[in-house]
Design an enzyme around this catalytic site. Structure first.
Site, mmCIF file in Angstrom:
data_model
loop_
_atom_site.group_PDB
_atom_site.id
_atom_site.type_symbol
_atom_site.label_atom_id
_atom_site.label_comp_id
_atom_site.label_asym_id
_atom_site.label_seq_id
_atom_site.Cartn_x
_atom_site.Cartn_y
_atom_site.Cartn_z
ATOM 1 N N LYS A 64 0.847 -1.223 0.107
ATOM 2 C CA LYS A 64 0.006 -0.087 0.002
ATOM 3 C C LYS A 64 0.780 1.323 0.117
ATOM 4 O O LYS A 64 0.620 2.176 0.655
ATOM 5 C CB LYS A 64 -0.975 -0.049 1.120
ATOM 6 C CG LYS A 64 -1.872 -1.360 1.240
ATOM 7 C CD LYS A 64 -2.636 -1.776 0.043
ATOM 8 C CE LYS A 64 -3.498 -0.809 -0.437
ATOM 9 N NZ LYS A 64 -4.130 -1.419 -1.760
ATOM 10 N N TRP A 69 0.458 1.579 -8.915
ATOM 11 C CA TRP A 69 0.879 2.541 -9.743
ATOM 12 C C TRP A 69 2.167 2.570 -10.482
ATOM 13 O O TRP A 69 2.364 2.745 -11.501
ATOM 14 C CB TRP A 69 0.518 3.722 -9.202
ATOM 15 C CG TRP A 69 0.420 4.993 -9.676
ATOM 16 C CD1 TRP A 69 0.426 5.245 -10.905
ATOM 17 C CD2 TRP A 69 0.514 6.460 -9.107
ATOM 18 N NE1 TRP A 69 0.582 6.852 -11.301
ATOM 19 C CE2 TRP A 69 0.409 7.430 -10.290
ATOM 20 C CE3 TRP A 69 0.376 6.614 -7.962
ATOM 21 C CZ2 TRP A 69 0.430 8.750 -9.875
ATOM 22 C CZ3 TRP A 69 0.456 8.203 -7.685
ATOM 23 C CH2 TRP A 69 0.435 9.098 -8.583
ATOM 24 N N HIS A 134 6.704 -7.608 -1.821
ATOM 25 C CA HIS A 134 6.549 -6.963 -0.587
ATOM 26 C C HIS A 134 7.439 -7.399 0.380
ATOM 27 O O HIS A 134 7.454 -6.921 1.416
ATOM 28 C CB HIS A 134 4.947 -6.974 -0.235
ATOM 29 C CG HIS A 134 3.956 -6.197 -1.209
ATOM 30 N ND1 HIS A 134 4.419 -4.909 -1.841
ATOM 31 C CD2 HIS A 134 3.057 -6.587 -1.658
ATOM 32 C CE1 HIS A 134 3.376 -4.608 -2.322
ATOM 33 N NE2 HIS A 134 2.574 -5.533 -2.571
ATOM 34 N N ARG A 156 6.013 5.537 1.501
ATOM 35 C CA ARG A 156 4.896 6.241 1.810
ATOM 36 C C ARG A 156 4.669 6.692 3.423
ATOM 37 O O ARG A 156 5.071 5.794 4.223
ATOM 38 C CB ARG A 156 3.723 5.689 1.201
ATOM 39 C CG ARG A 156 2.363 6.657 1.347
ATOM 40 C CD ARG A 156 1.091 5.558 0.874
ATOM 41 N NE ARG A 156 0.161 6.448 0.506
ATOM 42 C CZ ARG A 156 -1.367 6.194 0.113
ATOM 43 N NH1 ARG A 156 -1.449 4.467 -0.253
ATOM 44 N NH2 ARG A 156 -2.423 6.523 0.177
ATOM 45 N N TYR A 217 5.752 8.037 -2.564
ATOM 46 C CA TYR A 217 4.412 8.305 -3.244
ATOM 47 C C TYR A 217 3.835 9.454 -3.216
ATOM 48 O O TYR A 217 3.301 9.996 -4.189
ATOM 49 C CB TYR A 217 3.269 7.316 -2.135
ATOM 50 C CG TYR A 217 1.978 7.397 -2.455
ATOM 51 C CD1 TYR A 217 1.403 6.594 -3.561
ATOM 52 C CD2 TYR A 217 0.889 8.437 -2.120
ATOM 53 C CE1 TYR A 217 -0.050 6.518 -3.932
ATOM 54 C CE2 TYR A 217 -0.299 8.072 -2.372
ATOM 55 C CZ TYR A 217 -0.576 7.489 -3.551
ATOM 56 O OH TYR A 217 -1.971 7.322 -3.749
ATOM 57 N N LEU A 251 -2.195 6.575 -16.902
ATOM 58 C CA LEU A 251 -2.214 5.976 -15.210
ATOM 59 C C LEU A 251 -2.759 7.151 -14.376
ATOM 60 O O LEU A 251 -2.563 7.010 -13.254
ATOM 61 C CB LEU A 251 -0.834 6.016 -15.068
ATOM 62 C CG LEU A 251 -0.120 4.710 -15.792
ATOM 63 C CD1 LEU A 251 1.406 4.785 -15.250
ATOM 64 C CD2 LEU A 251 -0.814 3.614 -15.827
ATOM 65 N N PHE A 253 -5.692 8.308 -11.966
ATOM 66 C CA PHE A 253 -6.217 7.538 -10.797
ATOM 67 C C PHE A 253 -7.599 6.857 -11.499
ATOM 68 O O PHE A 253 -8.029 5.766 -11.332
ATOM 69 C CB PHE A 253 -6.591 8.331 -9.344
ATOM 70 C CG PHE A 253 -7.167 7.256 -8.418
ATOM 71 C CD1 PHE A 253 -6.163 6.379 -7.731
ATOM 72 C CD2 PHE A 253 -8.520 7.439 -8.223
ATOM 73 C CE1 PHE A 253 -6.980 5.859 -6.611
ATOM 74 C CE2 PHE A 253 -9.085 6.546 -7.066
ATOM 75 C CZ PHE A 253 -8.184 5.758 -6.242
ATOM 76 N N PHE A 284 -10.077 -1.559 -4.743
ATOM 77 C CA PHE A 284 -8.873 -1.972 -4.458
ATOM 78 C C PHE A 284 -7.930 -0.561 -4.554
ATOM 79 O O PHE A 284 -7.175 -0.525 -3.987
ATOM 80 C CB PHE A 284 -8.113 -2.814 -5.515
ATOM 81 C CG PHE A 284 -6.830 -3.496 -5.346
ATOM 82 C CD1 PHE A 284 -6.182 -4.059 -4.324
ATOM 83 C CD2 PHE A 284 -5.708 -2.553 -6.172
ATOM 84 C CE1 PHE A 284 -4.868 -4.224 -3.917
ATOM 85 C CE2 PHE A 284 -4.454 -3.114 -5.859
ATOM 86 C CZ PHE A 284 -4.172 -3.659 -5.003
#
Length: 320
Positions: A64, A69, A134, A156, A217, A251, A253, A284
């Site tokens: 997250k 993205w 991850h 982030r 981010y 890209l 949102f 998501f």
């Protein structure tokens, strides 16, 4: 490398078993202080021993932090702006999560007949490979330090990470604890993937190595076109201003939320039935905002996070 598995604190073990069923607690793995299902031990050795290619591009991130993205940026730059391929093929197939067989095991049937084992699937991808994970760097293939392919790491503000992860855990993993409980688990490294700061510092401390690019981010949100150019330069690709504009527009949102190649709709529909948003009220790709934590955290919880961030970053130059 020896990887050891440890049971979580009894309180957190009880929470997981209450949510996921008796005997289904997560475990803490060392090194890395990573929290994952116990059967991760069947894969971790294979991941550590996985062969690396010089032309690989690895996207490493705590969950997250904008990785979906960023992965689309990377893949499009790698693949000559193949927008049709981005829409037609699931990102999990084009740029697979190497540990998908552990954390997305109930969805891998959607990824094709040859996706029986995510580590083997990654090993058999044609070059140049786009690989996502991850896991922290210390639990990734040991050859990374020797071969030194390109590694992009997204980070982030942990307050926003926690809020986004809270909804993600409901949508994909049926984990429905209350928000304050989730926050406490996050602060105590007891949520899936474990220690946020251990994960960050593994990459942050290597940021001056020439094969690692750190992307925030918040910077992506502030100037996505600049991020696209930075990634292209890092990958040794040349993009025209028109091509940068095309990627940026594609890209946005709202466009990504509609793109079935990366909006995880196939996974959420399998989980909750067709038109899963109508049933769960959660996308998501939920909001994509900076500072959304202010809409969910109490002043007391925000203070706890501030103290936790200060404690973990004191004496370092990492700031959020």
């Amino acid at each position: 490398m020896r990887v050891s598995r440890h049971q979580l604190d009894d309180r957190y073990k009880a929470i997981y078993e209450n949510q996921l069923g008796e005997g289904n607690s997560l475990w803490e793995f060392h090194p890395g202080k990573v929290v994952l299902p116990g059967f991760f031990e069947n894969y971790v050795g294979r991941i550590l021993d996985a062969p690396i290619r010089k032309d690989d591009v690895w996207l490493v991130s705590y969950p997250k932090t904008g990785s979906t993205w960023c992965q689309e940026m990377i893949w499009l730059i790698q693949n000559n702006l193949d927008f049709e391929g981005s829409r037609r093929v699931l990102q999990q197939v084009r740029a697979p999560l190497i540990e998908a067989s552990v954390v997305l095991f109930e969805f891998t049937s959607l990824f094709g007949d040859d996706f029986t084992n995510s580590v083997d699937y990654v090993a058999n991808l044609p070059s140049p490979r786009a690989i996502k994970t991850h896991l922290p760097l210390e639990l990734l293939p040991t050859q990374l330090d020797k071969v030194k392919p390109k590694i992009i790491y997204t980070m982030r503000n942990p307050k926003d990470v926690c809020v986004s992860y809270y909804f993600h855990s409901q949508l994909l993993h049926d984990f429905y604890v209350d928000f304050d409980t989730f926050c406490e688990m996050f602060l105590n490294d007891a949520i899936a993937y474990g220690s946020f700061f251990n994960h960050c510092f593994e990459a942050w401390n290597k940021r001056h190595e020439g094969n690692i690019l750190i992307i925030r981010y918040e910077d992506m949100k502030k100037d996505a076109k600049k991020t696209v150019r930075n990634i292209a330069d890092f990958l040794g690709k040349t993009l025209s201003d028109t091509e940068v504009d095309m990627i940026d527009s594609y890209l946005s949102f709202e466009c990504m939320r509609k793109n079935k190649g990366c909006n995880v709709e196939a996974l959420t529909d399998k989980k909750h039935g067709e038109h899963s948003f109508d049933k769960t009220g959660i996308h998501f790709l939920r909001k994509g905002q900076v500072g959304d934590w202010k809409n969910y955290m109490s002043e007391e919880m925000s203070r706890k996070f501030d103290e936790w961030i200060k404690k973990n970053t004191q004496g370092t130059d990492l700031r959020f």
